[in-house]
Design a protein around this motif. Sequence first.
Motif, mmCIF file in Angstrom:
data_model
loop_
_atom_site.group_PDB
_atom_site.id
_atom_site.type_symbol
_atom_site.label_atom_id
_atom_site.label_comp_id
_atom_site.label_asym_id
_atom_site.label_seq_id
_atom_site.Cartn_x
_atom_site.Cartn_y
_atom_site.Cartn_z
ATOM 1 N N SER A 221 49.566 91.554 81.437
ATOM 2 C CA SER A 221 49.070 90.860 80.247
ATOM 3 C C SER A 221 49.783 89.518 80.095
ATOM 4 C CB SER A 221 49.332 91.686 78.979
ATOM 5 O OG SER A 221 48.520 92.819 78.912
ATOM 6 N N HIS A 222 49.157 88.624 79.350
ATOM 7 C CA HIS A 222 49.895 87.461 78.865
ATOM 8 C C HIS A 222 49.822 87.481 77.348
ATOM 9 C CE1 HIS A 222 45.813 85.661 78.975
ATOM 10 N NE2 HIS A 222 46.254 84.809 78.069
ATOM 11 N N VAL A 223 50.851 86.930 76.715
ATOM 12 C CA VAL A 223 50.947 86.979 75.255
ATOM 13 C C VAL A 223 51.403 85.629 74.724
ATOM 14 C CG1 VAL A 223 53.267 87.990 75.434
ATOM 15 C CG2 VAL A 223 52.021 88.113 73.259
ATOM 16 N N LEU A 224 50.650 85.104 73.783
ATOM 17 C CA LEU A 224 50.972 83.840 73.120
ATOM 18 C C LEU A 224 51.687 84.149 71.817
ATOM 19 C CD1 LEU A 224 48.592 80.798 72.659
ATOM 20 C CD2 LEU A 224 49.913 81.672 70.738
ATOM 21 N N ILE A 225 52.842 83.528 71.612
ATOM 22 C CA ILE A 225 53.625 83.714 70.390
ATOM 23 C C ILE A 225 53.915 82.346 69.783
ATOM 24 C CG2 ILE A 225 55.775 84.566 69.382
ATOM 25 C CD1 ILE A 225 55.930 86.585 71.671
ATOM 26 N N ASP A 226 53.458 82.158 68.561
ATOM 27 C CA ASP A 226 53.702 80.927 67.800
ATOM 28 C C ASP A 226 54.489 81.342 66.571
ATOM 29 O OD1 ASP A 226 53.657 78.559 66.389
ATOM 30 O OD2 ASP A 226 51.522 78.193 66.646
ATOM 31 N N MET A 227 55.711 80.848 66.446
ATOM 32 C CA MET A 227 56.567 81.343 65.371
ATOM 33 C C MET A 227 57.449 80.219 64.831
ATOM 34 S SD MET A 227 59.285 83.556 67.611
ATOM 35 C CE MET A 227 60.696 82.759 68.411
#
Length: 358
Positions: A221-227
């Motif tokens: 999987s790939h996961v985008l995290i904007d925090m």
Amino acid sequence: MKFDKIIFENRREKLRALMKQYKIPALLINSSANRFYLSGFELHDPQCNETAGWIIVTESGDDYLLTDPRYDDAAKRVWDNDKIFIYSGRKFEALKKFFHYNKITSLFIDYNDVSVFEHEKLKELCELKSAPALVEQLRMVKDASEIECMKKACALNHKVYEQIQPSLIPGKTELEISWEIEQLFRNGGASELAFTTIVGIDQNAALPHAIPGETTLKEGSHVLIDMGCRVDDYCSDQTRTFWVGDKPSDRFLEVRQQVMDAQTAAIKTLRPGLPISQAYRTAYTHFEKLGVEKYFTHSLGHGIGLETHESPSVSPSARGELKPGMVVTMEPGLYYSDWGGVRWEYMALITEDGYEIL
């Protein structure tokens, strides 16, 4: 930021100088961030349909803080007590007396910051005129104390990314990742999140503002995290996109490289005097040469400070030039509904001769 009454008084003096240029004798401040910027009073309103109070800044130097009894003590901690007006009960009836006593017959307002209801009620009290966004103009250029706060917020962001990346393992949901990030921020000294954390796994990463749900990480999987977090009142905002597993797919590596190269190209242009729209166009042109520009669906970035999104917008329609002290995000992304998306985001401080990545 540690409260310093002089800082806020100086900001009001800078605003007063702008008001004189625009021939504005009295300006109503209703935006919560603008109110805090000028006073140190209540960065947040209690609810989206309520206000903690208003400030009236006048050309003569008689500035007033208007609020309700819930904030009486808080107001006295930051404002000249003789210039505080507490309204209660029928708010606009009380304000009518205040306006009459202080001979306020005309007010300039930023129509972006008042509701239709407030506008109509204020019209009954005095003449209203439209004002440009003068406080936002001041807020675009950060002073040394603001920059120091933002560097602390960014440092915590980097630390949390280092802490969260090893825990991105198969079986974990977007919601679990989001909750873990919030705990890490709090334990690291953040007063709150700058915004609700965005976590998007695989196809959900194609949603620039994905809402964390029950989608689960898998091997491959790939996961985008904007925090982002808030430290000493100021915000951070960074995005990374990670691969889960030992062998990233060719598509992931290609898209990530395209995004990071566009970001690098745009960042290298940053300097005082650069037309803000040019930074956007640099990233867009890079994507255009690769034939993927239609998958870049948002602006390149935005200003950040007391609010996560504030002026200037780094967009194709942006006006004005970059100035030393501005802090802007550089966050190009590519989004494919059948696969997912990649975004990579830095915060950049515009310096006297270029830029500094925070």
